[in-house]
Write an enzyme that holds these catalytic residues in place. Structure first.
Site, short mmCIF file in Angstrom:
data_model
loop_
_atom_site.label_atom_id
_atom_site.label_comp_id
_atom_site.label_asym_id
_atom_site.label_seq_id
_atom_site.Cartn_x
_atom_site.Cartn_y
_atom_site.Cartn_z
N LYS A 147 0.85 -1.19 0.00
CA LYS A 147 0.00 0.00 0.00
C LYS A 147 0.87 1.23 0.00
CE LYS A 147 -4.50 0.76 0.31
NZ LYS A 147 -5.53 -0.22 -0.08
N1 GLU Z 1 -7.26 0.03 -3.22
C1 GLU Z 1 -8.05 -1.12 -3.52
C2 GLU Z 1 -8.12 -2.05 -2.33
O1 GLU Z 1 -7.91 -1.64 -1.20
C3 GLU Z 1 -7.62 -1.81 -4.81
C4 GLU Z 1 -6.22 -2.32 -4.81
C5 GLU Z 1 -5.78 -2.85 -6.19
O2 GLU Z 1 -6.59 -2.92 -7.08
O3 GLU Z 1 -4.60 -3.17 -6.29
O4 GLU Z 1 -8.43 -3.19 -2.45
#
Ligand code: GLU
Length: 424
Positions: free
Chosen positions: A114
């Site tokens: 993240k």
């Molecule tokens: N931000 C989204 C999540 O928390 C998508 C992450 C992604 O598609 O890599 O799942």
């Protein structure tokens, strides 16, 4: 499409502590040894960068940016980038670990990561956002990569920001690299269905849970907290499947209509009103707290962490909570919710539809081909339903709630893969 965050609700707990306490319980049930425990507890890589950006007023402002790679045991790291004033390293660490568990639950070949930048996208011009995103990308050139770490949108970012990231990364590498990021605009190698994917997965999970609880969707009611990219499509799709969505909310407050909110009208109003529902007619104004305690069948918290806490968990009257957001229920609220007999479809299962279609986007980029929406929806629905069934079966086997069961499925997968790969 940007996520909308409702006003924060009191009693903010540390999301990393929340995540770890669930992890601890599942690890204990699985009999994970200390060695494995430490491997899964400590992120592989944590990067903090300072990003000097020239603002429109000519002054340089330095932003702090993060990227945490929690694990690459299952494959390249995957996870969104959050632009929000609440971003801090603890939050990013928790969100990175959640991505590891999420990818493992839906069985896609990714590790978890993240990123985040502490900033207020609502107060920044497009030019400032672009410079910030490009500066962040440049500082992460050795981190990102189609086989290393693949970012995506999260709260406060969307296709526009992903396009800047892809462009900056491509320029630095002297070639177009579509597969370095997902959640891109369609014309830039984005995937059909990606925008609605998280909300769609929430709907699939909610319908599967309704079936287990013998709730008829056509007689069911729902309340959606957060009317951003997740909540909006969850509301629209639940409505499409016959559910009466009695309330929605965003940063401007809650909107209640016993007979059901006209979701299409709400979406149109929001789009024409700068992304907020403020002034939306056809509903009575309620507070976010009131929305959370409505006597509906399905409550979907779809905004951000720690919205349901030990302070308000006792007031919840929904029959089930389907977590569209990451970490909307704090660990301290788990027992209260459990004791009330409320079924919780946890974040790492319920909102995994987004990363699942991100995976499809990455696959399409790599094979240089575009799938139809029909194929994407069919495949992602199947993945979500299979994951739900697996977690449900695990909850029956271990006699635990769905959250713990999801952690058991995820940790078991990561730990058993590690047995093959090993350490140094
Ligand atoms: N931000 C989204 C999540 O928390 C998508 C992450 C992604 O598609 O890599 O799942």
């Amino acid at each position: 499409m940007n996520y909308i965050e409702p006003a924060p609700i009191k009693d903010k707990e540390n999301p990393l502590a929340s995540m770890m306490s669930r992890f601890d319980k599942a690890a204990e049930l699985l009999g994970i040894n200390d060695e494995m425990y430490n491997i899964l507890k400590i992120p592989r890589r944590q990067i903090t960068v300072g990003l000097p950006v020239t603002m429109d007023n000519g002054k340089i402002k330095v932003f702090e940016g993060y990227r945490v790679i929690h694990s690459t045991i299952l494959g390249p790291a995957k996870g969104g980038i959050r632009f929000d004033m609440g971003v801090n390293i603890d939050e990013v660490r928790a969100l990175a670990a959640w991505m590891t568990w999420k990818c493992a639950v839906v069985d896609i070949p990714y590790g978890g990561a993240k990123g985040g930048i502490m900033c207020n996208p609502r107060e920044m011009s497009a030019g400032e956002m672009e410079r910030l995103m490009r500066a962040y990308t440049l500082s992460m050139l050795d981190v990102f990569g189609p086989d290393k770490d693949i970012p995506a949108p999260d709260m406060g970012t969307g296709p526009r920001e992903m396009a800047w990231l892809m462009d900056e990364y491509s320029k630095a590498n002297g070639m177009t690299v579509h597969a370095v990021v997902t959640g891109k605009p369609l014309v830039l190698g984005g995937s059909l269905g990606r925008t609605e994917a998280t909300g769609r997965g929430v709907t699939v999970s909610a319908l599967a849970a309704m079936e287990k609880m013998r709730i008829n969707p056509y007689k069911a009611t729902a309340a959606i907290q957060g009317f951003g990219n997740v909540g909006m499509y969850a509301a629209a799709l639940l409505h499409e499947r016959g559910v009466t969505v009695q309330a929605v909310s965003d940063i401007s407050g809650g909107y209640f209509n016993e007979k059901g909110i006209d979701i299409e009208a709400a979406m149109q109003y929001r789009a024409a009103n700068g992304g907020v529902l403020e002034g939306f007619k056809g509903a009575d104004l309620i507070s976010n707290e009131e929305l959370l305690s409505l006597a509906v069948d399905v409550l979907v918290p779809a905004a951000k962490e720690d919205v349901i806490t030990q302070e308000n968990a006792r007031e919840i009257r929904a029959k089930m909570i389907v977590e569209g957001a990451n970490g909307p229920t704090s660990a301290n609220a788990d027992d209260i919710i459990n004791d009330k007999g409320i079924m919780v479809i946890p974040d790492i299962l319920a909102n995994a539809g987004g990363v699942t279609v991100s995976y499809f986007e990455w696959v399409q980029n790599r094979i240089g081909y575009k799938w139809t929406l029909e194929r994407i929806n069919r495949r992602s629905d199947r993945i979500m339903k299979d994951a739900f069934d697996k977690v449900y079966a695990t909850s029956q086997k271990y006699q635990v709630n769905m959250r713990l069961a999801a952690y058991i499925v995820a940790i078991d997968k990561v730990a058993s893969t590690y047995q093959y790969r090993g350490g140094y």
